[in-house]
Design a protein around this motif. Sequence first.
Motif, PDB file in Angstrom:
ATOM      1  N   GLN A 214       0.931  -1.408   0.203  1.00  0.00           N
ATOM      2  CA  GLN A 214       0.176   0.072   0.087  1.00  0.00           C
ATOM      3  C   GLN A 214       1.031   1.313  -0.233  1.00  0.00           C
ATOM      4  O   GLN A 214       0.259   1.800  -0.654  1.00  0.00           O
ATOM      5  N   ALA A 215       2.289   1.278   0.566  1.00  0.00           N
ATOM      6  CA  ALA A 215       2.833   2.717   0.185  1.00  0.00           C
ATOM      7  C   ALA A 215       3.401   2.370  -0.409  1.00  0.00           C
ATOM      8  O   ALA A 215       3.311   3.961  -0.840  1.00  0.00           O
ATOM      9  N   VAL A 216       4.053   1.579  -1.275  1.00  0.00           N
ATOM     10  CA  VAL A 216       4.534   2.039  -2.479  1.00  0.00           C
ATOM     11  C   VAL A 216       4.021   2.336  -3.181  1.00  0.00           C
ATOM     12  O   VAL A 216       4.075   3.345  -3.872  1.00  0.00           O
ATOM     13  N   GLY A 217       2.247   2.073  -3.665  1.00  0.00           N
ATOM     14  CA  GLY A 217       1.749   2.177  -4.375  1.00  0.00           C
ATOM     15  C   GLY A 217       1.328   4.183  -3.962  1.00  0.00           C
ATOM     16  O   GLY A 217       1.163   4.675  -4.166  1.00  0.00           O
ATOM     17  N   MET A 218       1.378   4.421  -2.993  1.00  0.00           N
ATOM     18  CA  MET A 218       1.251   5.887  -2.675  1.00  0.00           C
ATOM     19  C   MET A 218       2.272   6.941  -3.022  1.00  0.00           C
ATOM     20  O   MET A 218       2.747   7.790  -3.353  1.00  0.00           O
ATOM     21  N   VAL A 219       3.877   5.887  -2.684  1.00  0.00           N
ATOM     22  CA  VAL A 219       4.735   6.856  -2.586  1.00  0.00           C
ATOM     23  C   VAL A 219       4.945   6.737  -4.168  1.00  0.00           C
ATOM     24  O   VAL A 219       5.493   7.963  -5.240  1.00  0.00           O
ATOM     25  N   MET A 220       4.456   6.106  -5.443  1.00  0.00           N
ATOM     26  CA  MET A 220       3.958   5.470  -6.910  1.00  0.00           C
ATOM     27  C   MET A 220       3.807   7.804  -7.144  1.00  0.00           C
ATOM     28  O   MET A 220       4.500   8.203  -8.445  1.00  0.00           O
ATOM     29  N   VAL A 221       2.536   7.689  -6.185  1.00  0.00           N
ATOM     30  CA  VAL A 221       2.067   8.391  -6.698  1.00  0.00           C
ATOM     31  C   VAL A 221       2.430   9.863  -6.182  1.00  0.00           C
ATOM     32  O   VAL A 221       2.483  10.908  -7.299  1.00  0.00           O
ATOM     33  N   GLN A 222       3.098  10.276  -5.144  1.00  0.00           N
ATOM     34  CA  GLN A 222       3.952  10.985  -4.514  1.00  0.00           C
ATOM     35  C   GLN A 222       4.462  12.203  -5.267  1.00  0.00           C
ATOM     36  O   GLN A 222       5.231  12.787  -5.574  1.00  0.00           O
ATOM     37  N   ILE A 223       5.989  10.937  -5.789  1.00  0.00           N
ATOM     38  CA  ILE A 223       6.970  11.929  -6.615  1.00  0.00           C
ATOM     39  C   ILE A 223       6.875  11.017  -8.551  1.00  0.00           C
ATOM     40  O   ILE A 223       8.130  11.258  -9.097  1.00  0.00           O
ATOM     41  N   ASP A 224       6.016  10.386  -9.004  1.00  0.00           N
ATOM     42  CA  ASP A 224       5.726   9.833  -9.784  1.00  0.00           C
ATOM     43  C   ASP A 224       6.390   8.830 -10.460  1.00  0.00           C
ATOM     44  O   ASP A 224       7.802   9.082 -11.246  1.00  0.00           O
ATOM     45  N   VAL A 225       6.803   8.135  -9.865  1.00  0.00           N
ATOM     46  CA  VAL A 225       8.175   6.692 -10.445  1.00  0.00           C
ATOM     47  C   VAL A 225       6.691   5.414 -10.297  1.00  0.00           C
ATOM     48  O   VAL A 225       5.980   5.455 -10.050  1.00  0.00           O
ATOM     49  N   ASP A 226       7.719   4.256 -10.726  1.00  0.00           N
ATOM     50  CA  ASP A 226       6.956   3.094 -10.404  1.00  0.00           C
ATOM     51  C   ASP A 226       7.320   2.441  -9.759  1.00  0.00           C
ATOM     52  O   ASP A 226       8.288   2.767  -8.690  1.00  0.00           O
ATOM     53  N   PRO A 227       6.758   1.213  -9.719  1.00  0.00           N
ATOM     54  CA  PRO A 227       7.000   0.481  -8.164  1.00  0.00           C
ATOM     55  C   PRO A 227       8.574  -0.193  -7.484  1.00  0.00           C
ATOM     56  O   PRO A 227       8.539   0.320  -6.292  1.00  0.00           O
ATOM     57  N   GLU A 228       9.273   0.015  -8.558  1.00  0.00           N
ATOM     58  CA  GLU A 228      10.722  -0.247  -8.471  1.00  0.00           C
ATOM     59  C   GLU A 228      11.368   0.879  -7.643  1.00  0.00           C
ATOM     60  O   GLU A 228      11.717   1.184  -6.932  1.00  0.00           O
ATOM     61  N   GLN A 229      10.831   1.238  -8.432  1.00  0.00           N
ATOM     62  CA  GLN A 229      11.470   2.473  -7.365  1.00  0.00           C
ATOM     63  C   GLN A 229      11.143   3.710  -6.279  1.00  0.00           C
ATOM     64  O   GLN A 229      11.794   3.880  -5.759  1.00  0.00           O
ATOM     65  N   ALA A 230       9.774   3.470  -6.447  1.00  0.00           N
ATOM     66  CA  ALA A 230       8.827   3.491  -4.904  1.00  0.00           C
ATOM     67  C   ALA A 230      10.202   3.007  -4.030  1.00  0.00           C
ATOM     68  O   ALA A 230       9.827   2.936  -2.926  1.00  0.00           O
ATOM     69  N   LEU A 231      10.573   1.829  -4.256  1.00  0.00           N
ATOM     70  CA  LEU A 231      10.197   0.526  -2.869  1.00  0.00           C
ATOM     71  C   LEU A 231      11.692   1.072  -3.114  1.00  0.00           C
ATOM     72  O   LEU A 231      12.513   1.142  -1.431  1.00  0.00           O
ATOM     73  N   ASP A 232      12.540   1.926  -3.783  1.00  0.00           N
ATOM     74  CA  ASP A 232      14.043   1.545  -3.476  1.00  0.00           C
ATOM     75  C   ASP A 232      13.886   2.867  -2.735  1.00  0.00           C
ATOM     76  O   ASP A 232      15.475   3.042  -1.894  1.00  0.00           O
TER      77      ASP A 232
END
Length: 277
Positions: A214-232
């Motif tokens: 769920q947090a990965v999804g939120m970070v994806m939206v916040q900084i406009d990146v793909d899931p792997e970049q958000a998790l990184d």
Amino acid sequence: MTMPPEQPEQPDGGGVPPDVRDRLRVTDALAAAARGVRDEPERMPAALCAACVRLLPVTGASVSISGGRGVQMTWCASDRVAARLAELQYTLGDGPCQTALEQGAPVIAADLTAGRDTRRWPVFAHEAAEMGVLAVFSLPLGVSGAAVGTLDLYCDRVGGLSEPDLRTALWVRDAVTYALMSVQPAYDGTEDEAEEAVASWVEASEADHTEVYQAVGMVMVQIDVDPEQALDRMRARAFAEGRTVSQVAREVLARRLRFRPEPDGRDDDQGRDGDRS
């Protein structure tokens, strides 16, 4: 007098070859561990991990399951160090476990204090040695070439596994894979169905890692990146602060931590406690 022909020497154990006896010993030990907790199925993972340690010359063991998109969970751990070691590799996104999962092949790190292993995983090796972990052996779990997790063994001393011990470890890996697959209804072994089964294990067994999704999804939206970049990005923040990815995820979900892109395109993940986006 005619002497009878010499009979070939039979292996001990009623003619059963040693490797077959060893495999049966592994199977029996893990089956006994599972039977011992059949009335408490939630204890089966821990019982299997403890059995792995008894069967092998190692200090501890854990089983990690991949839920796709780089998200993992610890299915079982024999002790706190084994659990911390699994979480460390997940937080770093690096280490023998990650390499075994990516390559679908066993990874032997016999010396995390010097030499090739420290160069291969420098940060992980340093952190593991600080925990007293000096050697790690990671074996991929899965069927049909699809690695869905790893059996991770660690030692508090430097050194690899002998050939007989490695053979036993691979049999243990096979038995743990079977136990893992038996937790859910059978599937035909395809990669897609394996991922679906693993996702259900993640959801049922480890709420922390559902929070990571769920947090990965939120970070994806916040900084406009793909899931792997958000998790990184979450991993980097967790490591920098000496925390786990799960802890960072909970802060993101509680909106106490917000990741924000900077004007020059770099990500600023310093926003906290209601800072403006």
